[in-house]
Design an enzyme around this catalytic site. Structure first.
Site, PDB file in Angstrom:
ATOM      1  N   GLY A  66      18.261   8.635   0.603  1.00  0.00           N
ATOM      2  CA  GLY A  66      18.903   8.050  -0.305  1.00  0.00           C
ATOM      3  C   GLY A  66      20.025   7.231   0.894  1.00  0.00           C
ATOM      4  O   GLY A  66      21.454   7.891   0.455  1.00  0.00           O
TER       5      GLY A  66
ATOM      6  N   ASN B 253       6.709  10.296 -10.696  1.00  0.00           N
ATOM      7  CA  ASN B 253       7.513   9.955  -8.740  1.00  0.00           C
ATOM      8  C   ASN B 253       9.220   9.356  -9.285  1.00  0.00           C
ATOM      9  O   ASN B 253       8.727   8.139  -9.143  1.00  0.00           O
ATOM     10  CB  ASN B 253       6.995   9.301  -8.122  1.00  0.00           C
ATOM     11  CG  ASN B 253       7.115   9.865  -7.033  1.00  0.00           C
ATOM     12  OD1 ASN B 253       8.698  10.094  -6.872  1.00  0.00           O
ATOM     13  ND2 ASN B 253       7.126   8.798  -5.784  1.00  0.00           N
ATOM     14  N   GLU B 254       9.144  10.301 -10.276  1.00  0.00           N
ATOM     15  CA  GLU B 254      10.582   9.629 -11.260  1.00  0.00           C
ATOM     16  C   GLU B 254      11.447   8.898 -10.171  1.00  0.00           C
ATOM     17  O   GLU B 254      11.875   7.418 -10.263  1.00  0.00           O
ATOM     18  CB  GLU B 254      11.550  10.584 -11.812  1.00  0.00           C
ATOM     19  CG  GLU B 254      10.650  10.651 -13.381  1.00  0.00           C
ATOM     20  CD  GLU B 254      10.303   9.360 -14.084  1.00  0.00           C
ATOM     21  OE1 GLU B 254      11.583   8.839 -14.334  1.00  0.00           O
ATOM     22  OE2 GLU B 254       9.659   9.494 -14.651  1.00  0.00           O
ATOM     23  N   PRO B 255      12.330   9.464  -8.798  1.00  0.00           N
ATOM     24  CA  PRO B 255      12.854   8.883  -8.338  1.00  0.00           C
ATOM     25  C   PRO B 255      11.936   7.485  -7.536  1.00  0.00           C
ATOM     26  O   PRO B 255      12.793   6.743  -7.513  1.00  0.00           O
ATOM     27  CB  PRO B 255      12.761   9.721  -6.900  1.00  0.00           C
ATOM     28  CG  PRO B 255      12.631  10.979  -7.818  1.00  0.00           C
ATOM     29  CD  PRO B 255      11.262  10.837  -8.573  1.00  0.00           C
TER      30      PRO B 255
ATOM     31  N   TYR C 164      12.296   0.902  -8.133  1.00  0.00           N
ATOM     32  CA  TYR C 164      11.762   0.199  -8.547  1.00  0.00           C
ATOM     33  C   TYR C 164      12.700  -0.477  -9.983  1.00  0.00           C
ATOM     34  O   TYR C 164      12.238  -1.905  -9.726  1.00  0.00           O
ATOM     35  CB  TYR C 164      10.532   0.666  -8.712  1.00  0.00           C
ATOM     36  CG  TYR C 164       9.524   0.779  -7.425  1.00  0.00           C
ATOM     37  CD1 TYR C 164       9.539  -0.078  -6.125  1.00  0.00           C
ATOM     38  CD2 TYR C 164       8.417   1.854  -7.482  1.00  0.00           C
ATOM     39  CE1 TYR C 164       8.952   0.469  -5.083  1.00  0.00           C
ATOM     40  CE2 TYR C 164       8.146   2.090  -6.231  1.00  0.00           C
ATOM     41  CZ  TYR C 164       8.711   1.738  -5.173  1.00  0.00           C
ATOM     42  OH  TYR C 164       7.568   2.290  -4.064  1.00  0.00           O
TER      43      TYR C 164
ATOM     44  N   GLY D   8      14.678   2.869   2.315  1.00  0.00           N
ATOM     45  CA  GLY D   8      13.871   2.425   1.488  1.00  0.00           C
ATOM     46  C   GLY D   8      14.432   0.937   1.103  1.00  0.00           C
ATOM     47  O   GLY D   8      13.422   0.203   1.084  1.00  0.00           O
TER      48      GLY D   8
ATOM     49  N   GLU E 230       0.891  -1.337  -0.276  1.00  0.00           N
ATOM     50  CA  GLU E 230       0.160  -0.084  -0.082  1.00  0.00           C
ATOM     51  C   GLU E 230       0.907   1.457  -0.532  1.00  0.00           C
ATOM     52  O   GLU E 230       0.712   2.413  -0.692  1.00  0.00           O
ATOM     53  CB  GLU E 230      -1.055  -0.037   1.079  1.00  0.00           C
ATOM     54  CG  GLU E 230      -1.830   1.214   1.477  1.00  0.00           C
ATOM     55  CD  GLU E 230      -2.858   1.559   0.366  1.00  0.00           C
ATOM     56  OE1 GLU E 230      -3.126   2.263   0.272  1.00  0.00           O
ATOM     57  OE2 GLU E 230      -3.006   0.362  -0.624  1.00  0.00           O
TER      58      GLU E 230
END
Length: 172
Positions: free
Chosen positions: A93, A124-126, A131, A97, A83
């Site tokens: 960074g 959401n490019e970062p 992913y 994550g 979710e």
């Protein structure tokens, strides 16, 4: 800096919900979070929990979380649905994550699930780049759909679960 990834406890719910609000602000939807702390706690730590979470603690403070639930696909079987995965801006960074997602993968393996699914905003490019490091499959074919179910419909309270099956008489 000491990082610890652990299962969330009920006492963490206030901190997790604060991070959910930060995520909503980041995703440009600050008014969309309407869940109460009580409902959040009961849903994760009540009689029949519907969600589970891991938190990332840095020096004893929760700086990130990953919240998931189980779902079933008629095509793929039992799967994990991620979710939310969120890390505070100041801690991005630094590997939190990755540690959270790696922990989710191990949890999916432990539960004998055959995959993890989630959504990511197209801008959401970062997150997308993060992913991609996991060889995630991005599916641009499907639309997201939702039907909100209010607690009252036109002022009429929802039926309790035991009254959910109502028989209708058919007149001939």
């Amino acid at each position: 800096m000491q990082i610890k990834i652990r299962r969330a406890k009920k006492e963490d719910c206030h901190s997790i919900l604060e991070l959910v609000h930060q995520l909503a602000l980041y995703e440009r939807a600050p008014d969309e979070v309407t869940v109460s702390l009580t409902h959040f706690e009961e849903s994760g730590f009540g009689y029949k929990p519907v969600w589970w979470s891991f938190v990332a603690e840095v020096d004893g403070k929760i700086e990130g979380f990953a919240l998931y639930y189980l779902r079933f696909s008629t095509w793929k079987g039992k799967r994990m649905y991620l979710e939310d995965l969120y890390v505070t801006e100041k801690m991005r960074g630094k590997g939190l994550g990755k540690l959270l997602l790696d922990r989710l993968i191990r949890e999916a393996q432990r539960r004998k699930l055959n995959g993890i699914q989630w959504q990511v905003l197209e801008w959401n490019e970062p997150a997308i780049n993060f992913y991609k490091k996991y060889n995630a499959v991005f599916d641009g074919e499907w639309f997201n759909c939702a039907i909100p179910i209010p607690q009252t419909i036109y002022g009429v309270p929802r039926l309790p679960a035991e009254d959910a099956s109502i028989q209708h008489k058919v007149h001939k």
